[in-house]
Design a protein around this motif. Structure first.
Motif, PDB file in Angstrom:
ATOM      1  N   ASP A 147       0.691  -1.389   0.054  1.00 49.32           N
ATOM      2  CA  ASP A 147      -0.049   0.035   0.020  1.00 49.32           C
ATOM      3  C   ASP A 147       0.749   1.319   0.076  1.00 49.32           C
ATOM      4  O   ASP A 147       0.818   2.242   1.061  1.00 49.32           O
ATOM      5  N   SER A 148       1.733   1.298  -1.013  1.00 50.66           N
ATOM      6  CA  SER A 148       2.815   2.508  -0.976  1.00 50.66           C
ATOM      7  C   SER A 148       1.771   3.846  -1.067  1.00 50.66           C
ATOM      8  O   SER A 148       0.801   3.916  -1.673  1.00 50.66           O
ATOM      9  N   GLN A 149       2.555   4.713  -0.356  1.00 46.98           N
ATOM     10  CA  GLN A 149       2.027   6.112  -0.261  1.00 46.98           C
ATOM     11  C   GLN A 149       2.930   7.176  -0.754  1.00 46.98           C
ATOM     12  O   GLN A 149       4.164   6.823  -0.712  1.00 46.98           O
ATOM     13  N   PRO A 150       2.593   8.269  -1.154  1.00 47.81           N
ATOM     14  CA  PRO A 150       3.469   9.309  -1.739  1.00 47.81           C
ATOM     15  C   PRO A 150       4.676   9.703  -0.621  1.00 47.81           C
ATOM     16  O   PRO A 150       5.584  10.085  -0.921  1.00 47.81           O
ATOM     17  N   GLY A 151       4.115   9.636   0.568  1.00 50.88           N
ATOM     18  CA  GLY A 151       5.010   9.969   1.749  1.00 50.88           C
ATOM     19  C   GLY A 151       6.289   9.100   1.893  1.00 50.88           C
ATOM     20  O   GLY A 151       7.232   9.068   2.620  1.00 50.88           O
ATOM     21  N   ASP A 152       6.163   7.659   1.183  1.00 49.04           N
ATOM     22  CA  ASP A 152       7.049   6.713   1.298  1.00 49.04           C
ATOM     23  C   ASP A 152       8.200   7.061   0.127  1.00 49.04           C
ATOM     24  O   ASP A 152       9.270   6.294   0.187  1.00 49.04           O
ATOM     25  N   SER A 153       7.955   8.152  -0.542  1.00 51.30           N
ATOM     26  CA  SER A 153       9.027   8.671  -1.565  1.00 51.30           C
ATOM     27  C   SER A 153      10.100   8.975  -0.801  1.00 51.30           C
ATOM     28  O   SER A 153      10.336   9.849   0.004  1.00 51.30           O
ATOM     29  N   ALA A 154      11.187   8.184  -1.063  1.00 49.55           N
ATOM     30  CA  ALA A 154      12.455   8.540  -0.398  1.00 49.55           C
ATOM     31  C   ALA A 154      13.632   7.577  -1.115  1.00 49.55           C
ATOM     32  O   ALA A 154      13.206   6.825  -2.055  1.00 49.55           O
ATOM     33  N   THR A 155      14.856   7.780  -0.675  1.00 49.60           N
ATOM     34  CA  THR A 155      15.855   6.527  -0.902  1.00 49.60           C
ATOM     35  C   THR A 155      16.008   5.425   0.008  1.00 49.60           C
ATOM     36  O   THR A 155      16.092   5.716   1.256  1.00 49.60           O
ATOM     37  N   TYR A 156      16.031   4.235  -0.418  1.00 45.91           N
ATOM     38  CA  TYR A 156      16.072   3.357   0.625  1.00 45.91           C
ATOM     39  C   TYR A 156      17.572   2.384   0.427  1.00 45.91           C
ATOM     40  O   TYR A 156      17.696   2.528  -0.775  1.00 45.91           O
ATOM     41  N   PHE A 157      18.225   2.194   1.493  1.00 46.41           N
ATOM     42  CA  PHE A 157      19.207   1.344   1.579  1.00 46.41           C
ATOM     43  C   PHE A 157      19.178   0.174   1.967  1.00 46.41           C
ATOM     44  O   PHE A 157      18.638   0.103   3.364  1.00 46.41           O
ATOM     45  N   LEU A 208      28.571  -1.706   9.342  1.00 46.44           N
ATOM     46  CA  LEU A 208      27.294  -2.004   8.150  1.00 46.44           C
ATOM     47  C   LEU A 208      28.119  -1.618   6.660  1.00 46.44           C
ATOM     48  O   LEU A 208      28.660  -0.712   6.464  1.00 46.44           O
ATOM     49  N   THR A 209      27.822  -2.544   5.695  1.00 43.45           N
ATOM     50  CA  THR A 209      27.978  -2.489   4.481  1.00 43.45           C
ATOM     51  C   THR A 209      26.732  -2.054   3.858  1.00 43.45           C
ATOM     52  O   THR A 209      25.667  -2.651   3.671  1.00 43.45           O
ATOM     53  N   PHE A 210      26.575  -0.854   3.019  1.00 43.14           N
ATOM     54  CA  PHE A 210      25.323  -0.282   2.527  1.00 43.14           C
ATOM     55  C   PHE A 210      25.178  -0.842   1.002  1.00 43.14           C
ATOM     56  O   PHE A 210      26.478  -0.830   0.158  1.00 43.14           O
ATOM     57  N   GLY A 211      24.086  -0.930   0.571  1.00 42.40           N
ATOM     58  CA  GLY A 211      23.742  -1.175  -0.860  1.00 42.40           C
ATOM     59  C   GLY A 211      24.067   0.266  -1.422  1.00 42.40           C
ATOM     60  O   GLY A 211      23.980   1.150  -0.726  1.00 42.40           O
ATOM     61  N   SER A 212      23.431   0.213  -2.754  1.00 44.82           N
ATOM     62  CA  SER A 212      23.857   1.503  -3.459  1.00 44.82           C
ATOM     63  C   SER A 212      22.465   2.684  -3.228  1.00 44.82           C
ATOM     64  O   SER A 212      22.697   3.611  -3.831  1.00 44.82           O
ATOM     65  N   GLY A 213      21.618   2.002  -3.074  1.00 41.97           N
ATOM     66  CA  GLY A 213      20.268   2.826  -2.837  1.00 41.97           C
ATOM     67  C   GLY A 213      19.245   2.671  -4.029  1.00 41.97           C
ATOM     68  O   GLY A 213      19.559   2.283  -4.874  1.00 41.97           O
ATOM     69  N   THR A 214      18.102   2.859  -3.646  1.00 41.52           N
ATOM     70  CA  THR A 214      17.014   2.723  -4.491  1.00 41.52           C
ATOM     71  C   THR A 214      16.130   4.018  -4.064  1.00 41.52           C
ATOM     72  O   THR A 214      15.559   4.225  -2.984  1.00 41.52           O
ATOM     73  N   GLN A 215      16.047   4.741  -5.344  1.00 35.95           N
ATOM     74  CA  GLN A 215      15.084   6.191  -5.247  1.00 35.95           C
ATOM     75  C   GLN A 215      13.632   5.664  -5.571  1.00 35.95           C
ATOM     76  O   GLN A 215      13.347   5.378  -6.697  1.00 35.95           O
ATOM     77  N   LEU A 216      12.961   5.554  -4.551  1.00 31.00           N
ATOM     78  CA  LEU A 216      11.579   5.224  -4.621  1.00 31.00           C
ATOM     79  C   LEU A 216      10.318   6.482  -5.067  1.00 31.00           C
ATOM     80  O   LEU A 216      10.553   7.463  -3.983  1.00 31.00           O
ATOM     81  N   THR A 217       9.907   6.595  -5.801  1.00 31.92           N
ATOM     82  CA  THR A 217       8.737   7.539  -6.233  1.00 31.92           C
ATOM     83  C   THR A 217       7.785   6.936  -5.999  1.00 31.92           C
ATOM     84  O   THR A 217       6.986   5.890  -6.824  1.00 31.92           O
ATOM     85  N   VAL A 218       6.532   7.367  -5.387  1.00 30.33           N
ATOM     86  CA  VAL A 218       5.082   6.902  -5.359  1.00 30.33           C
ATOM     87  C   VAL A 218       4.232   7.827  -5.815  1.00 30.33           C
ATOM     88  O   VAL A 218       4.224   9.094  -5.308  1.00 30.33           O
ATOM     89  N   LEU A 219       3.583   7.602  -7.074  1.00 29.46           N
ATOM     90  CA  LEU A 219       2.695   8.849  -7.650  1.00 29.46           C
ATOM     91  C   LEU A 219       1.341   8.776  -6.979  1.00 29.46           C
ATOM     92  O   LEU A 219       0.801   7.608  -6.538  1.00 29.46           O
ATOM     93  N   PRO A 220       0.879   9.864  -6.590  1.00 28.54           N
ATOM     94  CA  PRO A 220      -0.487   9.977  -6.140  1.00 28.54           C
ATOM     95  C   PRO A 220      -1.515   9.660  -6.937  1.00 28.54           C
ATOM     96  O   PRO A 220      -1.421   9.353  -8.062  1.00 28.54           O
TER      97      PRO A 220
END
Lengths: 114, 113
Positions: B79-89, B101-113
């Motif tokens: 149930d992704s929400q626009p407020g979830d739009s962020a970068t996830y590592f 910690l070893t981090f992944g390269s990141g995923t930029q998530l955009t949730v469209l309204p």
């Protein structure tokens, strides 16, 4: 709980000056603090790990004379970028951990060297 | 050996949809796998974490699925929400006094309204 405060949030300074960034754990005692560097749209790169009262352990490729880390108390660690140059411009983020608890991150410091 | 590979680099999801981000690791010594959410100009915030002794962990709309044999783990945002739009590592670490910690390269998530 588990609040980590980082100060300043943004600093601009001239090339050649030294800049100190503070990282404080506000509601817990941080036995270990970490310093990361993050370039735009990139991941976090660990620079060094510090335990209270001990010398910091630097990651390969990080100049310890350039990035001075002091972890003098269980609630405060400082990162000093000495003789900063434009290539040192970046987003610096600290994190703190108590014992085996998860790392909690500060909000970062954006450093811009002119 | 220390790398954590994350995909996709960016993700666009409609509001109400499911966002799925995947990570893979090589180092079998890793035994702690957290996910962090980062908004622009802010530090990462811990979302959810899992250890390899369980295959799934759910907290609210966020679920981690873990496949030890494949050395992969993923984050599902229901149930992704626009407020979830962020970068996830995603990240991986080992037990011990340092637990870096070893981090992944990141995923930029955009949730469209």
């Amino acid at each position: 709980g588990a609040v980590v405060s980082q100060h300043p949030s943004w600093v601009i300074c001239k090339s050649g000056t030294s800049v100190k960034i503070e990282c404080r754990s506000l509601d817990f005692q941080a036995t270990t603090m970490f310093w990361y560097r993050q370039f735009p749209k990139q991941s976090l790169m660990l620079m060094a790990t510090s335990n209270e009262g001990s010398k910091a352990t630097y990651e390969q490729g990080v100049e310890k004379d350039k990035f001075l880390i002091n972890h003098a108390s269980l609630t405060l660690s400082t990162l000093t970028v000495t003789s900063a140059h434009p290539e040192d411009s970046s987003f610096y983020i600290c994190s703190a951990r108590a014992g085996f608890q998860p790392q909690h991150f500060g909000d970062g410091t954006r450093l811009s060297i002119l | 050996q220390q790398q954590v590979k994350q995909s996709p680099q960016s993700l666009i999801v409609q509001k109400g949809g499911i966002s799925i981000i995947n990570c893979a690791y090589e180092n079998t010594a890793f035994d702690y796998f957290p996910w962090y959410q980062q908004f622009p100009g802010k530090g990462p915030a811990l979302l959810i974490a899992i250890r390899p002794d369980v295959s799934e962990k759910k907290e609210g709309r966020f679920t981690i699925s873990f496949n030890k044999s494949a050395k992969q783990f993923s984050l599902h945002i229901m149930d992704s929400q626009p407020g979830d739009s962020a970068t996830y590592f995603c990240a991986a670490g080992t037990s011990g006094s340092a637990r870096q910690l070893t981090f992944g390269s990141g995923t930029q998530l955009t949730v469209l309204p």
